[in-house]
Scaffold this motif. Sequence first.
Motif, PDB file in Angstrom:
ATOM      1  N   MET A   1       0.838  -1.191   0.000  1.00 56.95           N
ATOM      2  CA  MET A   1       0.000   0.000   0.000  1.00 56.95           C
ATOM      3  C   MET A   1       0.882   1.254   0.000  1.00 56.95           C
ATOM      4  O   MET A   1       1.890   1.303   0.691  1.00 56.95           O
ATOM      5  CB  MET A   1      -0.909   0.033   1.227  1.00 56.95           C
ATOM      6  N   THR A   2       0.449   2.234  -0.730  1.00 52.65           N
ATOM      7  CA  THR A   2       1.181   3.503  -0.757  1.00 52.65           C
ATOM      8  C   THR A   2       0.827   4.333   0.473  1.00 52.65           C
ATOM      9  O   THR A   2      -0.151   4.036   1.174  1.00 52.65           O
ATOM     10  CB  THR A   2       0.828   4.301  -2.024  1.00 52.65           C
ATOM     11  N   ASN A   3       1.595   5.377   0.701  1.00 53.89           N
ATOM     12  CA  ASN A   3       1.309   6.254   1.833  1.00 53.89           C
ATOM     13  C   ASN A   3      -0.074   6.884   1.708  1.00 53.89           C
ATOM     14  O   ASN A   3      -0.813   6.983   2.694  1.00 53.89           O
ATOM     15  CB  ASN A   3       2.366   7.359   1.921  1.00 53.89           C
ATOM     16  N   ALA A   4      -0.420   7.308   0.494  1.00 56.96           N
ATOM     17  CA  ALA A   4      -1.719   7.938   0.269  1.00 56.96           C
ATOM     18  C   ALA A   4      -2.861   6.955   0.524  1.00 56.96           C
ATOM     19  O   ALA A   4      -3.895   7.333   1.097  1.00 56.96           O
ATOM     20  CB  ALA A   4      -1.791   8.485  -1.156  1.00 56.96           C
ATOM     21  N   SER A   5      -2.685   5.703   0.136  1.00 58.46           N
ATOM     22  CA  SER A   5      -3.761   4.727   0.346  1.00 58.46           C
ATOM     23  C   SER A   5      -3.912   4.369   1.824  1.00 58.46           C
ATOM     24  O   SER A   5      -5.020   4.135   2.300  1.00 58.46           O
ATOM     25  CB  SER A   5      -3.541   3.478  -0.508  1.00 58.46           C
ATOM     26  N   VAL A   6      -2.822   4.343   2.554  1.00 57.18           N
ATOM     27  CA  VAL A   6      -2.903   4.104   3.998  1.00 57.18           C
ATOM     28  C   VAL A   6      -3.632   5.262   4.669  1.00 57.18           C
ATOM     29  O   VAL A   6      -4.518   5.054   5.514  1.00 57.18           O
ATOM     30  CB  VAL A   6      -1.496   3.902   4.612  1.00 57.18           C
ATOM     31  N   ALA A   7      -3.291   6.494   4.300  1.00 60.19           N
ATOM     32  CA  ALA A   7      -3.958   7.669   4.870  1.00 60.19           C
ATOM     33  C   ALA A   7      -5.445   7.670   4.520  1.00 60.19           C
ATOM     34  O   ALA A   7      -6.290   8.001   5.367  1.00 60.19           O
ATOM     35  CB  ALA A   7      -3.288   8.947   4.365  1.00 60.19           C
ATOM     36  N   LEU A  42      -9.640  15.418   5.777  1.00 62.14           N
ATOM     37  CA  LEU A  42      -9.137  14.440   6.740  1.00 62.14           C
ATOM     38  C   LEU A  42      -9.608  13.034   6.369  1.00 62.14           C
ATOM     39  O   LEU A  42      -8.822  12.079   6.368  1.00 62.14           O
ATOM     40  CB  LEU A  42      -9.611  14.805   8.146  1.00 62.14           C
ATOM     41  N   VAL A  43     -10.857  12.915   6.013  1.00 64.74           N
ATOM     42  CA  VAL A  43     -11.420  11.625   5.622  1.00 64.74           C
ATOM     43  C   VAL A  43     -10.794  11.136   4.314  1.00 64.74           C
ATOM     44  O   VAL A  43     -10.586   9.941   4.124  1.00 64.74           O
ATOM     45  CB  VAL A  43     -12.957  11.715   5.515  1.00 64.74           C
TER      46      VAL A  43
END
Length: 115
Positions: A1-7, A42-43
């Motif tokens: 998972m990328t950082n963006a997908s984790v966030a 945020l979401v």
Amino acid sequence: MTNASVAAELGNRLEKLRLEQNMTQQALADEIGITAKSYRQLVAGSGKLENMVAALRALNALEQLENFLPATPPSPLEQLKLRGKQRQRARTTPGYKKTITTHTAEDLEKPGLDW
């Protein structure tokens, strides 16, 4: 998972938590002191960590951070260093004699001795 997908996944989980508590986006945003647009960011995974913490606090789910990033215990070597020296031997004091009490059959028959 990328950082963006984790966030984004963390944002989705926050949104599910909000819905479980039947709270509107605007009400939660007002409670944590941000705009509804900032809450939507945020979401989506692009909000500030401080706002995520505030949202979890407002939803009474701050303990979830312990699962997110648990405290790491000290290493076993570090624990040994913190422990200090432990006693390894028993020492007798000079002039001390341990007396051994022996009991006879007559002692066992005396009233009051139940062993």
